[in-house]
Motif scaffolding. Structure first.
Motif, short mmCIF file in Angstrom:
data_model
loop_
_atom_site.label_atom_id
_atom_site.label_comp_id
_atom_site.label_asym_id
_atom_site.label_seq_id
_atom_site.Cartn_x
_atom_site.Cartn_y
_atom_site.Cartn_z
N GLU A 159 0.84 -1.20 0.00
CA GLU A 159 0.00 0.00 0.00
C GLU A 159 0.87 1.25 0.00
N CYS A 181 -3.60 6.41 -1.13
CA CYS A 181 -4.23 5.47 -2.07
C CYS A 181 -5.72 5.32 -1.71
N HIS A 182 -6.57 5.79 -2.61
CA HIS A 182 -8.02 5.72 -2.41
C HIS A 182 -8.49 4.27 -2.25
N TRP A 183 -7.99 3.38 -3.09
CA TRP A 183 -8.44 1.99 -3.06
C TRP A 183 -7.94 1.27 -1.82
N CYS A 184 -6.76 1.66 -1.32
CA CYS A 184 -6.27 1.11 -0.04
C CYS A 184 -7.21 1.53 1.08
N GLN A 209 -10.34 2.32 0.84
CA GLN A 209 -11.60 1.62 0.69
C GLN A 209 -11.48 0.19 1.22
N TRP A 210 -10.37 -0.50 0.90
CA TRP A 210 -10.14 -1.85 1.43
C TRP A 210 -10.06 -1.80 2.95
N GLY A 213 -4.92 -4.42 -7.24
CA GLY A 213 -6.06 -3.52 -7.11
C GLY A 213 -7.13 -4.05 -6.18
N TYR A 214 -8.16 -3.26 -6.01
CA TYR A 214 -9.29 -3.63 -5.17
C TYR A 214 -10.56 -3.21 -5.90
N ALA A 215 -11.36 -4.20 -6.27
CA ALA A 215 -12.58 -3.94 -7.05
C ALA A 215 -13.85 -4.22 -6.24
N GLY A 216 -13.73 -4.15 -4.92
CA GLY A 216 -14.89 -4.38 -4.07
C GLY A 216 -14.76 -5.65 -3.27
#
Length: 107
Positions: free
Chosen positions: A14, A18-21, A23-24, A81-84
């Protein structure tokens, strides 16, 4: 750090901002330690700009988050990545099953 006796780790690469981090961390972070997946592969967090020397990555991670399944210092596979949450659990389950990662003491 890994749990004593654990054969594999899930390394989360990470970086700050990081927006996706984030969110995770909001969706999965609080529950991950309580899951069967965490028993099979405890989470270890590392920074993208300060990768540890004790992991032989097949290639340097570029995207964050990147989740790398590591056993005995060797990369077995990764999720980029993280897609949900549903996609994450599905892909992680497949990754753990493909590499026959079990919780310590489980037979």
């Amino acid at each position: 750090m890994a749990l004593p006796g654990a054969a594999a780790d899930l390394v989360m690469v990470e970086q700050a901002g990081c927006h996706w981090c984030a969110q995770w961390n909001a969706e999965i972070g609080p529950i991950y330690p309580k899951t069967e997946e965490a028993a099979r592969a405890p989470l270890r967090r590392v920074d993208l700009r300060d990768l540890p020397d004790d992991i032989a990555f097949t290639s340097p991670p570029v995207f964050t988050p990147t989740f790398v399944l590591v056993e005995d210092g060797q990369e077995l596979g990764r999720i980029e990545g993280y897609a949900g949450d549903e996609f994450f659990w599905f892909v992680l389950g497949n990754l753990l099953d493909t590499h026959d990662v079990t919780a310590p003491g489980a037979e």
